[in-house]
Design a protein around this motif. Structure first.
Motif, mmCIF file in Angstrom:
data_model
loop_
_atom_site.group_PDB
_atom_site.id
_atom_site.type_symbol
_atom_site.label_atom_id
_atom_site.label_comp_id
_atom_site.label_asym_id
_atom_site.label_seq_id
_atom_site.Cartn_x
_atom_site.Cartn_y
_atom_site.Cartn_z
ATOM 1 N N GLN A 189 38.688 46.984 29.134
ATOM 2 C CA GLN A 189 39.515 46.872 30.347
ATOM 3 C C GLN A 189 40.746 47.765 30.233
ATOM 4 O OE1 GLN A 189 40.888 42.901 31.282
ATOM 5 N NE2 GLN A 189 42.322 43.692 32.811
ATOM 6 N N SER A 215 36.128 46.136 35.616
ATOM 7 C CA SER A 215 37.082 45.835 36.689
ATOM 8 C C SER A 215 38.469 45.519 36.122
ATOM 9 C CB SER A 215 36.580 44.686 37.560
ATOM 10 O OG SER A 215 36.355 43.574 36.746
ATOM 11 N N ASP A 216 39.475 45.752 36.938
ATOM 12 C CA ASP A 216 40.886 45.612 36.560
ATOM 13 C C ASP A 216 41.247 46.557 35.411
ATOM 14 O OD1 ASP A 216 41.555 43.733 38.511
ATOM 15 O OD2 ASP A 216 40.658 42.147 37.292
ATOM 16 N N ASP A 242 41.285 48.374 42.059
ATOM 17 C CA ASP A 242 41.631 47.578 40.866
ATOM 18 C C ASP A 242 42.156 48.454 39.743
ATOM 19 O OD1 ASP A 242 38.951 48.737 40.695
ATOM 20 O OD2 ASP A 242 38.828 47.720 38.753
#
Ligand code: 3PG
Length: 306
Positions: A189, A215-216, A242
């Motif tokens: 991430q 994601s993020d 994101d």
């Protein structure tokens, strides 16, 4: 010998004091050119210098032409992309860096930016935590090692990719080795960049890698802005709301971020990674010792040019 400290971004006073002590104890003279605004000031100051300590200051063929007596230049820091190495060699000037001396400061800044972003810039809204999140260290040199130590303290899951470091040496630090760069970006991430800027790495981080991040995603750049392919970065930002980018120094495309992506980036106005008292002292004093030792014994341990 005259040793010039030429720093467009000055060291803290206590570091200069300690550099002076090392220089004078070795029987040399210290000259200072701090916070200069024009290259003409640097050209004048180097004219009678036998040695020079710089930070990110550009040491070009023009500077070396003006430095008729110069025998050694030490970049007080890690990255030496600001030194024209071929020109140093052509001018018979030894070029050195001081690897590792400011690395902890850089790693701490990466986490300071990550924490600031994770808590929404301390604006009062709920943010997120680092514990349990994955972080990928793209390159595992001196800064990467400090990153791993701090990340483990935060309870993060740490991965690294570095084809120049023995896998066992990475694993010894409790870090998982990724076999490919793509694996690193797919697994993490957070990805934090710690490679030098050179012909191979410039613009090497672009859309194809960034799109693999989960994601993020948060890309953290305390390396050099030049390693980013900014077109690719803008493309991923347009596609993925994101995605976040934290960078020590503003990218060239800063205006587009400010216009379209408020809240999704953190940029320092001036390179801040090595801006601590400790890093200034460590790197500045190491540079002074390396110069004194070079003049005394010819030690070229940290030489980076041919
Ligand atoms: C380095 O390469 O050592 C860092 O980027 C620090 O650069 P600075 O001395 O210009 O702050």
């Amino acid at each position: 010998m005259k040793i010039l400290v030429a720093t467009e971004k000055a060291f803290v006073a206590v570091a200069v004091k300690q550099i002076r002590e090392v220089v004078e104890a070795a029987g040399h003279e210290l000259a200072l050119l701090e916070n200069y605004k024009n290259v003409s000031e640097l050209l004048a100051a180097v004219a009678d210098a036998d040695a020079m300590i710089v930070r990110s200051d550009l040491v070009t063929a023009e500077v070396l032409d003006a430095a008729k007596k110069l025998r050694i230049v030490v970049r007080a820091g890690a990255g030496y992309d600001n030194l024209d190495l071929a020109a140093c060699t052509a001018h018979n000037v030894v070029a050195m860096n001081t690897p590792g001396q400011n690395s902890n400061a850089v790693a701490e800044l990466a986490f300071e930016m990550m924490l600031y972003q994770a808590r929404g810039g301390f604006g009062g809204k709920s943010g997120s935590e680092l514990r349990g999140k994955s972080i990928g260290l793209h390159a595992f040199g001196n800064v990467g090692k400090y990153m791993a130590e701090i990340a483990k303290g935060f309870g993060m899951d740490v991965y690294a990719f570095d084809p120049f470091v023995n896998e066992k040496d990475i694993e010894k630090q409790g870090v998982k080795v990724c076999k490919s760069i793509e694996d690193l970006y797919s697994a993490c991430q957070y990805v934090s960049l710690h490679m030098p800027a050179n012909d191979k790495t410039k613009k090497s981080i672009g859309y194809d890698l960034l799109r693999k991040m989960p994601s993020d995603a948060v890309l953290v750049n305390t390396a050099r802005k030049e390693v980013i392919d900014e077109d690719g970065l803008l493309k991923i930002f347009a596609e993925r709301p994101d995605f976040k980018y934290l960078s020590d120094v503003e990218p060239d495309c800063k205006a587009q971020f400010e216009e379209k992506y408020k809240g999704r980036f953190v940029f320092t106005a001036k390179k801040m990674g090595a801006q601590t008292e400790e890093a200034n002292i460590n790197a500045g004093v190491a540079a002074a010792y390396q110069i004194a030792d070079y003049f005394k014994t010819g030690n070229e341990k940290f030489k980076v040019n041919k």
